[in-house]
Design a protein around this motif. Structure first.
Motif, PDB file in Angstrom:
ATOM      1  N   MET A 166      49.237   4.150   5.575  1.00  0.00           N
ATOM      2  CA  MET A 166      48.438   5.358   5.345  1.00  0.00           C
ATOM      3  C   MET A 166      48.292   5.585   3.845  1.00  0.00           C
ATOM      4  O   MET A 166      48.968   4.948   3.032  1.00  0.00           O
ATOM      5  CB  MET A 166      49.136   6.570   5.978  1.00  0.00           C
ATOM      6  CG  MET A 166      50.548   6.764   5.459  1.00  0.00           C
ATOM      7  SD  MET A 166      51.513   7.937   6.420  1.00  0.00           S
ATOM      8  CE  MET A 166      53.132   7.757   5.656  1.00  0.00           C
ATOM      9  N   ASP A 167      47.368   6.484   3.476  1.00  0.00           N
ATOM     10  CA  ASP A 167      47.309   6.958   2.097  1.00  0.00           C
ATOM     11  C   ASP A 167      48.540   7.820   1.869  1.00  0.00           C
ATOM     12  O   ASP A 167      48.760   8.806   2.598  1.00  0.00           O
ATOM     13  CB  ASP A 167      46.050   7.788   1.860  1.00  0.00           C
ATOM     14  CG  ASP A 167      44.777   6.952   1.922  1.00  0.00           C
ATOM     15  OD1 ASP A 167      44.891   5.705   1.902  1.00  0.00           O
ATOM     16  OD2 ASP A 167      43.680   7.537   1.992  1.00  0.00           O
ATOM     17  N   CYS A 168      49.353   7.485   0.890  1.00  0.00           N
ATOM     18  CA  CYS A 168      50.623   8.186   0.757  1.00  0.00           C
ATOM     19  C   CYS A 168      51.196   8.015  -0.645  1.00  0.00           C
ATOM     20  O   CYS A 168      50.633   7.316  -1.489  1.00  0.00           O
ATOM     21  CB  CYS A 168      51.621   7.661   1.791  1.00  0.00           C
ATOM     22  SG  CYS A 168      51.878   5.878   1.667  1.00  0.00           S
ATOM     23  N   PHE A 169      52.322   8.688  -0.872  1.00  0.00           N
ATOM     24  CA  PHE A 169      53.067   8.557  -2.113  1.00  0.00           C
ATOM     25  C   PHE A 169      54.332   7.750  -1.864  1.00  0.00           C
ATOM     26  O   PHE A 169      54.946   7.844  -0.796  1.00  0.00           O
ATOM     27  CB  PHE A 169      53.450   9.933  -2.667  1.00  0.00           C
ATOM     28  CG  PHE A 169      52.303  10.695  -3.261  1.00  0.00           C
ATOM     29  CD1 PHE A 169      51.967  10.565  -4.597  1.00  0.00           C
ATOM     30  CD2 PHE A 169      51.544  11.540  -2.463  1.00  0.00           C
ATOM     31  CE1 PHE A 169      50.903  11.260  -5.140  1.00  0.00           C
ATOM     32  CE2 PHE A 169      50.475  12.247  -2.994  1.00  0.00           C
ATOM     33  CZ  PHE A 169      50.151  12.111  -4.340  1.00  0.00           C
ATOM     34  N   VAL A 170      54.722   6.974  -2.871  1.00  0.00           N
ATOM     35  CA  VAL A 170      55.980   6.227  -2.796  1.00  0.00           C
ATOM     36  C   VAL A 170      57.117   7.172  -3.175  1.00  0.00           C
ATOM     37  O   VAL A 170      57.100   7.770  -4.256  1.00  0.00           O
ATOM     38  CB  VAL A 170      55.956   5.012  -3.733  1.00  0.00           C
ATOM     39  CG1 VAL A 170      57.312   4.294  -3.723  1.00  0.00           C
ATOM     40  CG2 VAL A 170      54.851   4.049  -3.332  1.00  0.00           C
ATOM     41  N   VAL A 171      58.078   7.321  -2.275  1.00  0.00           N
ATOM     42  CA  VAL A 171      59.248   8.157  -2.540  1.00  0.00           C
ATOM     43  C   VAL A 171      60.397   7.309  -3.078  1.00  0.00           C
ATOM     44  O   VAL A 171      61.094   7.708  -4.007  1.00  0.00           O
ATOM     45  CB  VAL A 171      59.688   8.892  -1.249  1.00  0.00           C
ATOM     46  CG1 VAL A 171      60.948   9.712  -1.493  1.00  0.00           C
ATOM     47  CG2 VAL A 171      58.576   9.786  -0.738  1.00  0.00           C
ATOM     48  N   LYS A 172      60.590   6.127  -2.492  1.00  0.00           N
ATOM     49  CA  LYS A 172      61.640   5.211  -2.945  1.00  0.00           C
ATOM     50  C   LYS A 172      61.123   3.783  -2.906  1.00  0.00           C
ATOM     51  O   LYS A 172      60.293   3.444  -2.075  1.00  0.00           O
ATOM     52  CB  LYS A 172      62.875   5.293  -2.038  1.00  0.00           C
ATOM     53  CG  LYS A 172      63.689   6.562  -2.159  1.00  0.00           C
ATOM     54  CD  LYS A 172      64.916   6.481  -1.242  1.00  0.00           C
ATOM     55  CE  LYS A 172      65.732   7.757  -1.301  1.00  0.00           C
ATOM     56  NZ  LYS A 172      66.905   7.685  -0.382  1.00  0.00           N
TER      57      LYS A 172
END
Length: 383
Positions: free
Chosen positions: A193-199
């Motif tokens: 998905m379109d998302c942010f990398v957290v780790k």
């Protein structure tokens, strides 16, 4: 009898024994007193009359709409990691906080071993298919010959069996090829998905095993504000309601949210019902962990007046009976003791609740330590 040179008669012995016993009992009593548990420390507050409006405010925290953990399904050496422009415009490995698009190749393990396995499986399948074609020809020829009586039935049965074995081998090798191709595809981790990398927990050249966690991704296109309400406020919230969510960190900016769900059961420790409110976040202003304030009710109509106390003062009866109670502090023999009393609750606002029945103005209510005392217990009132 002599003790260290002193002679005791029978009367002296009795006196000595009595004195010894009295001293022992006195010591035992003193020890019993010193071993007695100290009074439980509690904080108290005098109940005061008040009124509360129906516009109850609760503290909420934001969590992502969805958060997924990306792990490798096959092992190997990491040979590629997604490159994105850094603050200086130069390409670098993707880092926590970077946004990635759906389908982006996040990382890949070395594919050469899996390509070889796939090629080998494809070759074995080709051989099996060739054997099956030959077995089909042999079967067709045997079928014609057995009709004319040129071969025995057992020879025909043998040709039939060989064809069956050849078909089974084709199916097995085809399954092996499919498995090899799947493993080849699993060498790549792609964003779902379109998302942010957290780790990100792998580096270029890392040797990973199957199941190794590589990335944690969060979808922040919308977020969920999560908070808890007591049972007395359940009538004010239901799935589908529109609620106002205010974020102090953004200059008290308000957002409109929709109630996704209200938990059907209360948390065993906090005795509150969890509520999830979805808030659209197209500009990604709202971040995971931000604190917000959610308002329930219109804030205009007044709830019935009562004695207002902190929610921490209200507990369930220790005998398991229905309803609620509070602990009141009174004096007995110059010492403060606690006595339980059942109460009727009214409106709730934030961390305060109105008691409509059971407590009079001025009565001292235990507001800290209420879950640690019992009926008639001596307590230590602390500031």
């Amino acid at each position: 009898m002599k003790v260290h040179g002193v002679r005791f008669g029978s009367l002296g012995m009795m006196s000595f024994a009595a004195a010894f016993l009295a001293a022992f009992l006195s010591l035992a009593c003193d020890r019993g007193k010193s071993d007695a548990p100290p009074p439980t420390p509690v904080r108290v507050l005098a109940a005061q009359p008040g009124s509360m409006t129906s516009g109850f405010k609760y503290s909420a925290s934001f969590v992502p709409r969805a958060q997924v953990e990306m792990a490798f399904k096959v092992g190997g050496y990491v040979e590629a990691i997604l490159q994105v422009p850094g603050p200086d415009g130069k390409l670098r490995d993707v880092q926590p906080g970077d946004m990635v698009k759906a389908g982006a190749l996040l990382a890949r393990v070395r594919v050469s071993d899996y390509v070889a396995q796939s090629s080998q499986a494809r070759g074995v399948l080709g051989e099996a298919q060739a054997q099956m074609r030959q077995a089909q020809l042999d079967y067709q020829r045997a079928a014609e010959l057995v009709k004319g009586g040129y071969i025995s039935q057992s020879e025909f049965d043998r040709a039939t069996e060989m064809l069956s074995v050849a078909k089974s081998k084709v199916e097995q090798t085809r399954s092996a090829l499919e498995s090899a191709d799947i493993q080849l595809g699993d060498t790549e981790l792609k964003s779902p998905m379109d998302c942010f990398v957290v780790k990100r927990q792998v580096e270029l050249g890392t040797l990973v095993k199957a199941g190794t966690l590589a990335f944690v991704l969060s979808d922040l296109s919308s977020v969920k504000a999560q908070f808890g309400v007591p049972d007395t406020a359940l009538s004010l919230v239901k799935a589908g309601d529109s609620l106002s969510v205010t974020v102090e960190a953004l200059g008290n900016k308000s957002f409109q949210g929709t109630v996704l769900s209200v938990s059907p059961s209360a948390d065993a420790k906090s005795r509150v019902f969890n509520v999830d409110v979805e808030v659209q976040n197209p500009g990604f202003e709202l971040k995971e962990g931000m604190i917000a304030q959610v308002t329930l009710g219109d804030g205009k109509s007044a709830a019935p007046a009562g004695m207002v106390v902190p929610l921490s003062a209200v507990v369930r009866p220790p005998d398991g009976a229905d309803g609620y109670m509070v602990w009141l502090v009174s004096e007995k023999d110059g010492k403060p003791i606690v006595t339980g009393r059942k109460v009727q609750l009214g409106a709730v606002k934030g961390d305060a609740v109105a008691i409509t029945e059971g407590v009079a103005a001025g009565e001292r209510v235990v507001v800290s330590g209420a879950s640690q005392v019992f009926e008639g217990q001596t307590v230590n009132i602390i500031p």
